[in-house]
Design an enzyme around this catalytic site. Sequence first.
Site, PDB file in Angstrom:
ATOM      1  N   GLU A 169       4.614   0.505 -22.012  1.00 22.99           N
ATOM      2  CA  GLU A 169       4.347   2.256 -21.652  1.00 22.99           C
ATOM      3  C   GLU A 169       3.577   2.584 -22.997  1.00 22.99           C
ATOM      4  O   GLU A 169       2.724   3.508 -22.528  1.00 22.99           O
ATOM      5  CB  GLU A 169       5.985   2.976 -21.734  1.00 22.99           C
ATOM      6  CG  GLU A 169       7.097   2.070 -20.570  1.00 22.99           C
ATOM      7  CD  GLU A 169       8.453   2.117 -21.223  1.00 22.99           C
ATOM      8  OE1 GLU A 169       9.035   3.683 -22.384  1.00 22.99           O
ATOM      9  OE2 GLU A 169       9.192   2.057 -21.006  1.00 22.99           O
ATOM     10  N   THR A 198       0.799  -1.099  -0.360  1.00 27.19           N
ATOM     11  CA  THR A 198      -0.174  -0.090   0.041  1.00 27.19           C
ATOM     12  C   THR A 198       0.686   1.357   0.082  1.00 27.19           C
ATOM     13  O   THR A 198       2.390   1.061   0.691  1.00 27.19           O
ATOM     14  CB  THR A 198      -0.405  -0.224   1.242  1.00 27.19           C
ATOM     15  OG1 THR A 198      -0.008   0.195   2.553  1.00 27.19           O
ATOM     16  CG2 THR A 198      -1.546  -1.075   1.299  1.00 27.19           C
ATOM     17  N   HIS A 199       0.600   2.520  -0.798  1.00 19.91           N
ATOM     18  CA  HIS A 199       1.331   3.584  -0.842  1.00 19.91           C
ATOM     19  C   HIS A 199       2.661   2.855  -1.556  1.00 19.91           C
ATOM     20  O   HIS A 199       3.442   3.928  -1.050  1.00 19.91           O
ATOM     21  CB  HIS A 199       2.107   3.780   0.766  1.00 19.91           C
ATOM     22  CG  HIS A 199       0.505   3.968   1.203  1.00 19.91           C
ATOM     23  ND1 HIS A 199      -0.675   5.594   1.030  1.00 19.91           N
ATOM     24  CD2 HIS A 199      -0.036   3.420   2.328  1.00 19.91           C
ATOM     25  CE1 HIS A 199      -0.977   5.786   2.260  1.00 19.91           C
ATOM     26  NE2 HIS A 199      -1.506   4.767   2.803  1.00 19.91           N
ATOM     27  N   LYS A 202      20.217  -2.050 -21.501  1.00 16.00           N
ATOM     28  CA  LYS A 202      19.179  -1.190 -21.457  1.00 16.00           C
ATOM     29  C   LYS A 202      18.088  -2.342 -22.531  1.00 16.00           C
ATOM     30  O   LYS A 202      17.920  -2.926 -23.517  1.00 16.00           O
ATOM     31  CB  LYS A 202      19.014  -0.355 -22.264  1.00 16.00           C
ATOM     32  CG  LYS A 202      19.311   0.862 -21.503  1.00 16.00           C
ATOM     33  CD  LYS A 202      18.861   1.425 -20.046  1.00 16.00           C
ATOM     34  CE  LYS A 202      16.798   1.983 -20.542  1.00 16.00           C
ATOM     35  NZ  LYS A 202      17.626   2.795 -20.475  1.00 16.00           N
ATOM     36  N   SER A 257      18.389   0.092 -26.457  1.00 16.95           N
ATOM     37  CA  SER A 257      18.548   1.716 -26.176  1.00 16.95           C
ATOM     38  C   SER A 257      19.272   1.387 -27.404  1.00 16.95           C
ATOM     39  O   SER A 257      20.323   1.216 -27.897  1.00 16.95           O
ATOM     40  CB  SER A 257      18.997   1.817 -25.283  1.00 16.95           C
ATOM     41  OG  SER A 257      20.004   3.308 -25.128  1.00 16.95           O
TER      42      SER A 257
END
Length: 456
Positions: free
Chosen positions: A289, A154-155, A282, A276
């Site tokens: 996304e 949570t949070h 990467k 990348s």
Amino acid sequence: MKLWAGRFQKEISKTTNDFNSSIAFDSKMYKQDIEGSIAHASMLGQCGIIEDSESKKICDGLREILNDIESGALKIDMEAEDIHTFIEGELTARLGDTGKRLHTARSRNDQVALDIRLYLRDECAEVESLLKELLQVLCNKAEEYADAVMPGYTHLQRAQPITFGHHLMAYAQMFLRDLSRLADAKKRMNVLPLGSCALAGTTYPIDRSITSELLGFDAATENSLDGVSDRDFCIELAGALSIIMVHLSRFSEEIIAWCSWEFKFVELDDAFSTGSSIMPQKKNPDIAELVRGKSGRVFGDLTTLLTVMKGIALAYNKDMQEDKEAIFDAFDTVKMCLTAFTPMIDTMTVLTENMRKAAAGGFINATDCADYLVKKGLPFRDAYKATGTLVARCIELKTDLEQLPLDEYKAICDMFDEGVYEAISLEKCVNDRKAFGGPAKENVIAAVANVRKAIG
Ligand code: ARG
């Protein structure tokens, strides 16, 4: 030549034609337009409004047009005003006067209202089947990882231990609701507007129950003004699609986080990642996304539809032509996202060791430690306070609850004994949470069975 040519002395200007035309986006509905016209022509024949022989010629002619469009023999003319005009024009070119009878007791206003409903009904079926595929994948993964302990948050702070299976099944519940939202919207959409004509119905003795049945509708719309000016179903569907995108976007956000070195809970298959151009190390979760980003388009489509509809007087207004690009884009986007997302989830590697390690840090079993004291008779508030003091002590000693020696426990509360270590073991913390809806392995297995049953 325009359909409305009789009233006008001049040809429309090219700019006006381009601005006014919707064929660039409504040509997608050629099949539904033809299907609707065939039903209309059959009804006109059955009701004796046109000759049976003419009705038959029109239906055959329309079927030929459909075949020719599908085989590529007939190209849709992008200069036409819209798909309805094009098909009627083509029919007339082929059949002469008989073709001109098709538009009896009909207007493009009820025609377009019909076509969109037919088109969206098919689109819904596609989204439903894509959602079911995703649900299948979630069920399979959840079953596989029904006992893979991970931190629940949570949070975005480690909170209590759960399993990866349970986490996935939370998304399954969301997508199940999405299916039911689509089914619900479809029910309200499934009424036939044809026969509303321009706005005020018709004096011809049409029988709307014939067309309704031929086209698979549950009933005919009850009010001719509403029949041509209602686009609630577009708004409802865009709303349902927006909620699908909210779910996909939240899921994507978690995938993106889980792929990072900070979490490393999952690794995406190479086929569903990108690299990348400059940083050789990467591996980027671009699909997730993009799905997260594309949610914006669908929310935008919903806003477009709400805005287009909010200020127009009854009945049809040309503003309503703007409905199609928005709702089509919403469907196209959701279909594209689901098509990319499901195999990405299906092929990802789940790094259960890392999940377990993360669950072992952060005092995720503190609630269970407090519950242990409660089960021994201490009031929860006192147990909570004692456990808080223990956590502070662990931080001071740079250790965790599992490693803290028993005399440290006893120094804070003498109700502790050896049993505490079993009580706070992660597996026990998870598997004791078997109250309905909780993360225990047996619950996850049952939840998977329920979802599989629901999607048939
Ligand atoms: N292309 C129009 C649309 O998509 C069809 C309806 C035209 N009706 C009219 N009265 N101009 O809304």
